[in-house]
Design an enzyme around this catalytic site. Sequence first.
Site, PDB file in Angstrom:
ATOM      1  N   LYS A 110      45.005 -39.085 -27.606  1.00 22.32           N
ATOM      2  CA  LYS A 110      45.923 -40.501 -27.735  1.00 22.32           C
ATOM      3  C   LYS A 110      45.425 -41.206 -28.988  1.00 22.32           C
ATOM      4  O   LYS A 110      46.196 -41.961 -29.585  1.00 22.32           O
ATOM      5  CB  LYS A 110      45.876 -41.354 -26.408  1.00 22.32           C
ATOM      6  CG  LYS A 110      46.251 -40.681 -25.348  1.00 22.32           C
ATOM      7  CD  LYS A 110      47.815 -40.252 -25.064  1.00 22.32           C
ATOM      8  CE  LYS A 110      48.327 -40.060 -23.444  1.00 22.32           C
ATOM      9  NZ  LYS A 110      47.744 -39.256 -22.691  1.00 22.32           N
TER      10      LYS A 110
HETATM   11  C1  LIG Z   1      48.319 -38.042 -21.913  1.00 18.80           C
HETATM   12  C2  LIG Z   1      47.484 -36.757 -21.906  1.00 18.80           C
HETATM   13  C3  LIG Z   1      48.139 -35.444 -21.615  1.00 18.80           C
HETATM   14  C4  LIG Z   1      49.576 -35.422 -21.555  1.00 18.80           C
HETATM   15  O1  LIG Z   1      50.188 -35.709 -22.886  1.00 18.80           O
HETATM   16  P1  LIG Z   1      51.747 -36.141 -22.959  1.00 18.80           P
HETATM   17  O2  LIG Z   1      52.015 -36.446 -24.057  1.00 18.80           O
HETATM   18  O3  LIG Z   1      51.860 -37.176 -22.074  1.00 18.80           O
HETATM   19  O4  LIG Z   1      52.541 -34.939 -22.576  1.00 18.80           O
HETATM   20  C5  LIG Z   1      47.345 -34.366 -21.558  1.00 18.80           C
HETATM   21  N1  LIG Z   1      46.013 -34.451 -21.362  1.00 18.80           N
HETATM   22  C6  LIG Z   1      45.340 -35.751 -21.538  1.00 18.80           C
HETATM   23  C7  LIG Z   1      43.852 -35.718 -21.428  1.00 18.80           C
HETATM   24  C8  LIG Z   1      45.795 -36.832 -21.698  1.00 18.80           C
HETATM   25  O5  LIG Z   1      45.442 -38.008 -21.958  1.00 18.80           O
END
Ligand SMILES: *Cc1c(COP(=O)(O)O)cnc(C)c1O
Length: 489
Positions: A110
């Site tokens: 993120k």
């Molecule tokens: C947010 C997240 C996901 C999922 O990602 P999306 O974009 O919501 O599909 C997978 N793994 C981790 C570690 C995350 O923080």
Amino acid sequence: MYLISTRGKSKKMLALDAVLQGIADDGGLFVPERFPRIDLETLLEWGKLPYAQCAAKVLSCYFDIEYEEMAQMTQAAYASFSDAEVVPIQKIGEGEYVMELFHGPTLAFKDIALQLLPRLMSKALEASAKDALILTATSGDTGKAALEGFRDVPRTKIAVFYPNEGVSDMQKLQMTTQEGSNVYVGAIRGNFDDAQSTVKQLFGDPQFAEAAAERGMKLSSANSINFGRLAPQIAYYIYSYGRLVAAKEIEAGQEVNFVVPTGNFGNILAAYYAKRMGLPIYRLICASNKNNVLSDFLESGVYMAQREFYKTISPSMDILISSNLERLLFEISGRDSKAICHYMQDLKEQGNYRIRLADKLELSGQFFGDFADEYPTRSIIKSTFENDGYLLDPHTAVGRVVYGRYKRLMQDNTPTILAATASPFKFPQDVLYAITREQREDAFEAAAELARISGQQIPAQLEKLQQAPVRFTDVLDKQQMGEAVLKNL
Ligand SMILES: *Cc1c(COP(=O)(O)O)cnc(C)c1O
């Protein structure tokens, strides 16, 4: 570039303005008016650049910001990453690669979008009379990444809501100890979907918008429904492809698969956008955990959100309403916004929807979906550590389980890149247990043991949490979220 709404009832808006706005007025999501088509030679050139420059090339296609200025923004955003490569790529098996997306300040993928989003938003705010009030629901990682991105950014305030019982100890501590004078963090009695749906509700609540306006603020979102979250994620697909070509692991133009551990469908959607821009992708492999609403959907064409919700060891994927799927359906249906409105209405009224057969077939050609339960997830963490010398976090492990099944089932030897979405040290108790069957209550003790057996260091960001004072202790019902925002920010 202009963005349009998936529901077809809002007027188009420049990408930068759409970032400030978050969600379209008709409740739809902003999508590019058209996809820029980039030829292979150019994509490969971009993929050879240092990461920040590659990202600036990609982003300049969508935002009306000159490359030079964009490159300054990406440079500043990714300077906080602990690995000089920003997104290093490792080979973990024959034709199998991992792109590590977790070297940012909060140790999850993120950060790649959320270190940049505040800079895009500040740019958009130059032309705005109001400041931005950012509301964010989190399943664990978005919250911290958004807080870290927006803390003390002038003219912004941010509130984050997480499910009280639904995040890892490290994730919770990361959020409750957040520094900064423009931040608020609240725990919700409920799960991620409760938090997300209440945030969406607040966006549509005229009274709440008015209360914010009285304080000189306009609502916006740092969730992946914001186009400003999506666009920066396209870059690492192009980058990793370019790197593998440069390293002669694959040939220029050769197709690859990407495996993406998925929750809200944001990360994998960015891969699809990269494909639409011209990146040679064969299949996109969508990996879910026990909350397997997406893999059921890809198999049946019916999205059934009404089902039991499970808490798993991959909490950031514990999601039943996968918001960004709306953007994919918009494309797959030939941009049929009427159909999208119907699906979303059905979802709201009866908790499910069924897509047309032709669209389902189109989806199946491009996507493969499956899910991994806790047992195989733990066991692949162990076997990958012991056999391949690589430490997977539980989310990335879900991806590798699903990839293994895909490969056996489809007999497909296309080179494949697995998105590693979080550092294993964010989930030290579960990772340690998977490898040694040792149960440690304390996250820091588990992290120390994990460091010892793997020979890796505990990331400094986590180590310092041990001493950090807890600033936020509110536990709220979802009805209290709006009030808490107004009271605290
Ligand atoms: C947010 C997240 C996901 C999922 O990602 P999306 O974009 O919501 O599909 C997978 N793994 C981790 C570690 C995350 O923080």
